[in-house]
Design a protein around this motif. Structure first.
Motif, PDB file in Angstrom:
ATOM      1  N   GLN A  73       0.846  -1.189   0.000  1.00  0.00           N
ATOM      2  CA  GLN A  73       0.000   0.000   0.000  1.00  0.00           C
ATOM      3  C   GLN A  73       0.884   1.242   0.000  1.00  0.00           C
ATOM      4  O   GLN A  73       1.787   1.384   0.817  1.00  0.00           O
ATOM      5  CB  GLN A  73      -0.908   0.010   1.231  1.00  0.00           C
ATOM      6  CG  GLN A  73      -1.974   1.088   1.190  1.00  0.00           C
ATOM      7  CD  GLN A  73      -3.005   0.915   2.289  1.00  0.00           C
ATOM      8  OE1 GLN A  73      -2.949  -0.037   3.071  1.00  0.00           O
ATOM      9  NE2 GLN A  73      -3.968   1.813   2.347  1.00  0.00           N
ATOM     10  N   CYS A  74       0.619   2.160  -0.940  1.00  0.00           N
ATOM     11  CA  CYS A  74       1.473   3.336  -1.113  1.00  0.00           C
ATOM     12  C   CYS A  74       0.646   4.615  -1.142  1.00  0.00           C
ATOM     13  O   CYS A  74      -0.528   4.604  -1.512  1.00  0.00           O
ATOM     14  CB  CYS A  74       2.257   3.234  -2.424  1.00  0.00           C
ATOM     15  SG  CYS A  74       3.272   1.742  -2.578  1.00  0.00           S
ATOM     16  N   ASP A  75       1.294   5.696  -0.763  1.00  0.00           N
ATOM     17  CA  ASP A  75       0.675   7.010  -0.779  1.00  0.00           C
ATOM     18  C   ASP A  75       1.718   7.988  -1.305  1.00  0.00           C
ATOM     19  O   ASP A  75       2.861   7.985  -0.843  1.00  0.00           O
ATOM     20  CB  ASP A  75       0.229   7.403   0.638  1.00  0.00           C
ATOM     21  CG  ASP A  75      -0.220   8.851   0.710  1.00  0.00           C
ATOM     22  OD1 ASP A  75       0.565   9.692   1.184  1.00  0.00           O
ATOM     23  OD2 ASP A  75      -1.340   9.144   0.274  1.00  0.00           O
ATOM     24  N   LYS A  78       3.524  11.287  -1.415  1.00  0.00           N
ATOM     25  CA  LYS A  78       3.725  12.387  -0.484  1.00  0.00           C
ATOM     26  C   LYS A  78       3.414  13.727  -1.150  1.00  0.00           C
ATOM     27  O   LYS A  78       3.909  14.020  -2.227  1.00  0.00           O
ATOM     28  CB  LYS A  78       5.177  12.366   0.010  1.00  0.00           C
ATOM     29  CG  LYS A  78       5.576  13.522   0.908  1.00  0.00           C
ATOM     30  CD  LYS A  78       7.054  13.427   1.232  1.00  0.00           C
ATOM     31  CE  LYS A  78       7.535  14.655   1.985  1.00  0.00           C
ATOM     32  NZ  LYS A  78       9.007  14.594   2.214  1.00  0.00           N
ATOM     33  N   ARG A 121      -6.148   2.221  -7.585  1.00  0.00           N
ATOM     34  CA  ARG A 121      -5.679   3.547  -7.150  1.00  0.00           C
ATOM     35  C   ARG A 121      -6.878   4.426  -6.839  1.00  0.00           C
ATOM     36  O   ARG A 121      -7.872   4.411  -7.560  1.00  0.00           O
ATOM     37  CB  ARG A 121      -4.829   4.214  -8.240  1.00  0.00           C
ATOM     38  CG  ARG A 121      -4.364   5.629  -7.851  1.00  0.00           C
ATOM     39  CD  ARG A 121      -3.389   6.186  -8.866  1.00  0.00           C
ATOM     40  NE  ARG A 121      -3.972   6.352 -10.191  1.00  0.00           N
ATOM     41  CZ  ARG A 121      -4.697   7.407 -10.559  1.00  0.00           C
ATOM     42  NH1 ARG A 121      -4.958   8.383  -9.696  1.00  0.00           N
ATOM     43  NH2 ARG A 121      -5.188   7.477 -11.783  1.00  0.00           N
ATOM     44  N   TYR A 122      -6.747   5.176  -5.750  1.00  0.00           N
ATOM     45  CA  TYR A 122      -7.752   6.165  -5.377  1.00  0.00           C
ATOM     46  C   TYR A 122      -7.007   7.490  -5.204  1.00  0.00           C
ATOM     47  O   TYR A 122      -6.382   7.736  -4.177  1.00  0.00           O
ATOM     48  CB  TYR A 122      -8.451   5.754  -4.081  1.00  0.00           C
ATOM     49  CG  TYR A 122      -9.684   6.578  -3.767  1.00  0.00           C
ATOM     50  CD1 TYR A 122     -10.950   6.136  -4.149  1.00  0.00           C
ATOM     51  CD2 TYR A 122      -9.587   7.797  -3.107  1.00  0.00           C
ATOM     52  CE1 TYR A 122     -12.084   6.891  -3.874  1.00  0.00           C
ATOM     53  CE2 TYR A 122     -10.706   8.556  -2.827  1.00  0.00           C
ATOM     54  CZ  TYR A 122     -11.961   8.090  -3.216  1.00  0.00           C
ATOM     55  OH  TYR A 122     -13.071   8.851  -2.943  1.00  0.00           O
ATOM     56  N   ASP A 124      -4.199   9.622  -4.959  1.00  0.00           N
ATOM     57  CA  ASP A 124      -2.760   9.427  -4.756  1.00  0.00           C
ATOM     58  C   ASP A 124      -2.456   8.236  -3.856  1.00  0.00           C
ATOM     59  O   ASP A 124      -1.311   8.031  -3.453  1.00  0.00           O
ATOM     60  CB  ASP A 124      -2.123  10.690  -4.178  1.00  0.00           C
ATOM     61  CG  ASP A 124      -2.748  11.122  -2.863  1.00  0.00           C
ATOM     62  OD1 ASP A 124      -3.892  10.715  -2.598  1.00  0.00           O
ATOM     63  OD2 ASP A 124      -2.110  11.873  -2.102  1.00  0.00           O
ATOM     64  N   ASP A 125      -3.472   7.445  -3.536  1.00  0.00           N
ATOM     65  CA  ASP A 125      -3.269   6.207  -2.779  1.00  0.00           C
ATOM     66  C   ASP A 125      -3.451   5.027  -3.716  1.00  0.00           C
ATOM     67  O   ASP A 125      -4.435   4.968  -4.457  1.00  0.00           O
ATOM     68  CB  ASP A 125      -4.295   6.105  -1.637  1.00  0.00           C
ATOM     69  CG  ASP A 125      -4.100   7.172  -0.579  1.00  0.00           C
ATOM     70  OD1 ASP A 125      -3.118   7.086   0.166  1.00  0.00           O
ATOM     71  OD2 ASP A 125      -4.931   8.101  -0.521  1.00  0.00           O
ATOM     72  N   TYR A 160       0.930  15.012  -2.860  1.00  0.00           N
ATOM     73  CA  TYR A 160       0.672  14.789  -4.282  1.00  0.00           C
ATOM     74  C   TYR A 160       0.283  16.053  -5.039  1.00  0.00           C
ATOM     75  O   TYR A 160       0.939  16.440  -6.015  1.00  0.00           O
ATOM     76  CB  TYR A 160      -0.399  13.708  -4.450  1.00  0.00           C
ATOM     77  CG  TYR A 160      -0.758  13.445  -5.897  1.00  0.00           C
ATOM     78  CD1 TYR A 160       0.230  13.197  -6.842  1.00  0.00           C
ATOM     79  CD2 TYR A 160      -2.083  13.453  -6.314  1.00  0.00           C
ATOM     80  CE1 TYR A 160      -0.094  12.964  -8.167  1.00  0.00           C
ATOM     81  CE2 TYR A 160      -2.414  13.214  -7.637  1.00  0.00           C
ATOM     82  CZ  TYR A 160      -1.418  12.973  -8.559  1.00  0.00           C
ATOM     83  OH  TYR A 160      -1.740  12.752  -9.873  1.00  0.00           O
ATOM     84  N   ALA A 163      -2.639   0.517  -4.257  1.00  0.00           N
ATOM     85  CA  ALA A 163      -2.281  -0.732  -3.604  1.00  0.00           C
ATOM     86  C   ALA A 163      -2.170  -1.849  -4.624  1.00  0.00           C
ATOM     87  O   ALA A 163      -2.930  -1.898  -5.593  1.00  0.00           O
ATOM     88  CB  ALA A 163      -3.324  -1.085  -2.544  1.00  0.00           C
TER      89      ALA A 163
END
Length: 244
Positions: free
Chosen positions: A133-135, A137, A230-231, A233-234, A139, A236
């Motif tokens: 899971q990534c976000d 920074k 993707r949602y 800038d998040d 964005y 997975a």
């Protein structure tokens, strides 16, 4: 790759501007600025139309405020007449460019909201042993204007429409300063190109999807990630293999 031309007559059509005004006032109908605009609605829309035709349209000043949930963000609210222009533009370009998005890109898309994204995430999680899971920074403050414009030009060839899109991007208000350095950067490199889109604009939300559309296709088509979503800038990735 299909590029769209001759969109301008549809964007500046009075009927489209009228529809845009109805969308822009949703849940805000009794706000003072909306009431003032609507009091002389026809005149206001004809004035906007003439400014767009003559290329004299100039976005107004943003009103800014901060929110702290779910995390600290600077929110920028455009003047109401500018929001009408944003909707007029998006009425025409979103149905065309949305076709290039993957099915698992969510947020700010008709029928691709929070509930659908959550259901998909749960389905992926239940059928997978691992998740990355990534976000991204900061964005919105980090979106590079030149890169964004180049991505849009790959899809749109209508000169007048590009003028309006780039006018909106160029008139973005100053966002939080983010100084990220990469290999071969000098001290001033992060400051040499304008970055940042105002969170709160309909256009910013749509442009944010365009900006990461290439990442979506790379992960789906090159990396062959079957379970990816993707949602904004998040994002997975799910897999039964720890090393993918």
């Amino acid at each position: 790759m299909k590029r769209y031309r001759n969109l301008w007559p549809q964007i500046i059509a009075f009927e489209n501007l009228l529809l845009a005004s109805k969308k822009a006032q949703k849940s805000k109908r009794f706000h003072p600025n909306v009431l003032k605009f609507n009091y002389n609605l026809e005149s206001e829309l004809f004035t906007l139309q003439e400014e767009l035709i003559q290329k004299t349209y100039q976005p107004g000043k943003y009103r800014t405020f901060r929110i702290f949930e779910p995390k600290p963000r600077l929110i920028s609210a455009a003047p109401y007449r500018d929001r009408v222009v944003h909707h007029a533009l998006c009425n025409i370009i979103i149905p065309l460019l949305d076709k290039s998005f993957i099915d698992d890109s969510y947020a700010n898309r008709q029928g691709f909201g929070t509930h659908r994204a959550l259901k998909r995430l749960i389905d992926f999680a239940r059928s997978s042993h691992y998740v990355l899971q990534c976000d991204i920074k900061k964005y919105f403050p980090c979106i590079d204007h030149l890169i964004l414009k180049s991505l849009i030009r790959k899809k749109i060839k209508c000169v007048d429409t590009l003028w309006l899109i780039e006018k909106i991007i160029d008139c973005s208000n100053e966002q939080e300063t983010v100084l990220d350095y990469f290999a071969e950067d000098n001290l001033l490199t992060p400051l040499e190109r304008k970055k940042g889109l105002p969170i709160g604009n309909l256009t910013s939300q749509f442009f944010a999807n365009i900006y990461l559309n290439g990442l979506d296709h790379y992960l789906k088509e090159n990396v062959k990630a079957r379970k990816y979503l993707r949602y904004v800038d998040d994002f997975a990735l799910f897999s039964n293999d720890k090393f993918f």
